[in-house]
Motif scaffolding. Sequence first.
Motif, mmCIF file in Angstrom:
data_model
loop_
_atom_site.group_PDB
_atom_site.id
_atom_site.type_symbol
_atom_site.label_atom_id
_atom_site.label_comp_id
_atom_site.label_asym_id
_atom_site.label_seq_id
_atom_site.Cartn_x
_atom_site.Cartn_y
_atom_site.Cartn_z
ATOM 1 N N TYR A 108 0.842 -1.187 0.000
ATOM 2 C CA TYR A 108 0.000 0.000 0.000
ATOM 3 C C TYR A 108 0.880 1.241 0.000
ATOM 4 C CZ TYR A 108 -3.813 -3.114 1.345
ATOM 5 O OH TYR A 108 -4.737 -4.111 1.381
ATOM 6 N N LYS A 111 -0.659 4.669 0.079
ATOM 7 C CA LYS A 111 -1.638 4.870 1.146
ATOM 8 C C LYS A 111 -0.947 4.741 2.502
ATOM 9 C CE LYS A 111 -5.121 2.943 -1.859
ATOM 10 N NZ LYS A 111 -5.990 1.822 -2.121
ATOM 11 N N LEU A 114 -3.211 4.086 5.528
ATOM 12 C CA LEU A 114 -3.721 2.713 5.557
ATOM 13 C C LEU A 114 -2.635 1.749 6.021
ATOM 14 C CD1 LEU A 114 -5.930 0.657 5.034
ATOM 15 C CD2 LEU A 114 -5.281 0.640 2.630
ATOM 16 N N ARG A 115 -1.411 1.945 5.557
ATOM 17 C CA ARG A 115 -0.296 1.106 6.023
ATOM 18 C C ARG A 115 -0.125 1.237 7.530
ATOM 19 N NH1 ARG A 115 4.144 3.143 2.120
ATOM 20 N NH2 ARG A 115 5.098 3.544 4.118
ATOM 21 N N LEU A 118 -3.047 -0.612 9.325
ATOM 22 C CA LEU A 118 -2.898 -2.067 9.267
ATOM 23 C C LEU A 118 -1.743 -2.543 10.146
ATOM 24 C CD1 LEU A 118 -3.542 -2.722 5.473
ATOM 25 C CD2 LEU A 118 -5.038 -3.287 7.395
ATOM 26 N N SER A 141 -13.921 2.130 9.785
ATOM 27 C CA SER A 141 -12.984 2.075 8.659
ATOM 28 C C SER A 141 -11.782 1.188 8.994
ATOM 29 C CB SER A 141 -12.517 3.487 8.309
ATOM 30 O OG SER A 141 -11.596 3.457 7.261
ATOM 31 N N ILE A 142 -11.298 1.291 10.226
ATOM 32 C CA ILE A 142 -10.180 0.460 10.670
ATOM 33 C C ILE A 142 -10.555 -1.010 10.593
ATOM 34 C CG2 ILE A 142 -8.792 -0.199 12.696
ATOM 35 C CD1 ILE A 142 -9.056 2.809 13.551
ATOM 36 N N GLN A 144 -13.010 -2.448 8.910
ATOM 37 C CA GLN A 144 -13.298 -2.865 7.536
ATOM 38 C C GLN A 144 -12.006 -3.095 6.752
ATOM 39 O OE1 GLN A 144 -16.132 -3.762 6.223
ATOM 40 N NE2 GLN A 144 -15.272 -4.146 4.217
ATOM 41 N N ASN A 145 -11.051 -2.174 6.861
ATOM 42 C CA ASN A 145 -9.778 -2.336 6.157
ATOM 43 C C ASN A 145 -9.029 -3.564 6.646
ATOM 44 O OD1 ASN A 145 -9.695 -0.162 4.279
ATOM 45 N ND2 ASN A 145 -9.375 1.249 5.969
ATOM 46 N N GLN A 148 -10.770 -6.688 5.206
ATOM 47 C CA GLN A 148 -10.439 -6.870 3.793
ATOM 48 C C GLN A 148 -8.999 -7.336 3.617
ATOM 49 O OE1 GLN A 148 -12.485 -6.831 1.280
ATOM 50 N NE2 GLN A 148 -14.219 -6.237 2.550
ATOM 51 N N PHE A 149 -8.083 -6.793 4.420
ATOM 52 C CA PHE A 149 -6.681 -7.188 4.334
ATOM 53 C C PHE A 149 -6.512 -8.656 4.725
ATOM 54 C CE2 PHE A 149 -2.507 -7.751 6.338
ATOM 55 C CZ PHE A 149 -1.702 -7.492 5.238
#
Length: 163
Positions: A108, A111, A114-115, A118, A141-142, A144-145, A148-149
């Motif tokens: 990522y 991003k 986002l990195r 995660l 959002s945390i 959900q990400n 997905q990860f």
Amino acid sequence: MSDLITQHYKENYDKLYRRASRSLQDYSLSEDCVQEAYERALKYYKNSENDNFEAWFNRVFFNTTLKYLGFIRSRGVTEDVVLTEDIPLPMEFISDYKDYIVNEISKYSSKVKLREVLTLYVIKGYSADEVHTLTGVGISSIKQNAFQFKKRLKESCTIGEEN
């Protein structure tokens, strides 16, 4: 009261230092952080109306760690340090796959936020509330990400399966 703080220091310094090291990824700043938290305890606990020293001190330590994280961010080193240091994985992950997971997070590249989310949530095992406090990203959002990860990780490798 000073005896209470001294006893707490003797019993908990190593544990607190490790917690600070995981968050700050800088050993000298981690020492400073723990020392400053105890300085604050010595200075302010007598004025506190809190009867539970352990809970009160944990909040002081958490706030001190956030202060030092802000200092690290102001130096602009968070995105490099977070992914290159030896970061302990939560118990649910097999340590053999740590490099693979860190590599997947590093993909990522555009991003940075986002990195960081995660890394804190998946690798370091911070709660969504803690990640929210540190990054400002919404809790949903945390989660959900991270979901997905982990789903993407599961699809790309078979952890624990024999061929």
